[in-house]
Design an enzyme around this catalytic site. Structure first.
Site, short mmCIF file in Angstrom:
data_model
loop_
_atom_site.label_atom_id
_atom_site.label_comp_id
_atom_site.label_asym_id
_atom_site.label_seq_id
_atom_site.Cartn_x
_atom_site.Cartn_y
_atom_site.Cartn_z
N SER A 130 2.60 1.18 7.85
CA SER A 130 3.91 0.93 7.25
C SER A 130 4.53 2.26 6.81
CB SER A 130 3.76 -0.07 6.09
OG SER A 130 5.01 -0.56 5.69
N HIS A 165 6.02 -3.28 11.17
CA HIS A 165 6.22 -4.72 10.88
C HIS A 165 7.32 -5.32 11.77
CE1 HIS A 165 3.81 -4.04 7.29
NE2 HIS A 165 4.66 -3.11 6.89
#
Length: 236
Positions: A127, A162
């Site tokens: 991330s 994501h």
């Protein structure tokens, strides 16, 4: 020479119920060491203690672990960031990309990480820990998703983690690349990762079935996705 970067769109120990992860196993294999030295850098989460402990538990017995706490959290305290030059892997946790970059620059990490990678340390992250290596990224550091034209630039272009796992990530990223708000780059779903060597994507891997990764580029006033071939890791 930039060295090796493993960019996780999601997955790894932090998205595993029991801490096991085929991507993390792959990361350790990349070092070529039986018991590699792995440093976790949880800056993006404000050095969340639980996050760091989960890392230590997940890598216990198969790596020599350390945690670089730039917020001086106990029991780790403050360690001179020069220790990054002694690691086989630097693993960066998720959280706020913008905050991570600001704190790192204050402590001199961009230069240290560049030097570490050039001498063989594998850089990795999930991330925000994916975003940081690129020139730009898609981030929720300011609440709503927004383009961030500010990264270390070890990898060219932009990043979007994501990609399918969080609502609006895909549409927002495609829109920013189409408009030029972000340069083209790489979009990686959760439980997938892309390995770069000297700035070039050489392989995409996944620890769960059907988890894609894409090269995203601007073509006129639209953004196009090119699927990367994704290798399923053992156990996927």
């Amino acid at each position: 020479m930039i060295g090796t970067v493993l960019a996780l769109g999601g997955g790894g120990f932090s998205m595993s119920d029991d801490g096991s992860s085929a991507i993390d196993d792959h990361l350790l294999d990349l070092t070529g060491q039986d018991v590699p030295k792995v440093c976790f850098v949880p800056t993006a989460s404000g050095d969340d203690n639980g996050y760091a402990r989960r890392f230590e538990e997940a890598f216990s017995g198969r790596a020599t672990t350390s945690v670089l706490s730039l917020f001086c959290h106990e029991p780790w305290g403050y360690t001179d960031p020069q220790m990054l030059l002694e690691q086989d892997v630097v693993y960066v946790g998720g959280g706020s990309t913008a905050n991570l970059l600001d704190v790192w620059r204050r402590h001199g990490l961009p230069d240290l990480l560049t030097r570490a990678a050039a001498q063989g340390t594998v850089l990795a992250g999930i991330s925000a820990g994916m975003n940081c290596w690129f020139e730009a990224s898609s981030t929720d550091s300011f609440g709503p998703l927004a383009p961030l034209d500010d990264g270390l630039g070890l990898l060219p272009g932009s990043a979007c983690p994501h990609y399918l796992g969080e609502a609006d990530r895909r549409a927002a990223y495609l829109g920013w690349v189409a408009s030029g708000a972000l340069p083209g780059g790489y979009a990686v779903d959760e439980y997938a990762a892309v390995r770069f060597v000297d700035g070039v994507a050489v392989e995409a891997v996944a620890e769960r079935p059907g988890r894609p990764a894409y090269r995203v580029e601007r073509d006129g006033d639209v953004a196009t996705e090119t699927s990367l071939e994704v290798r399923s890791l053992p156990g996927a």
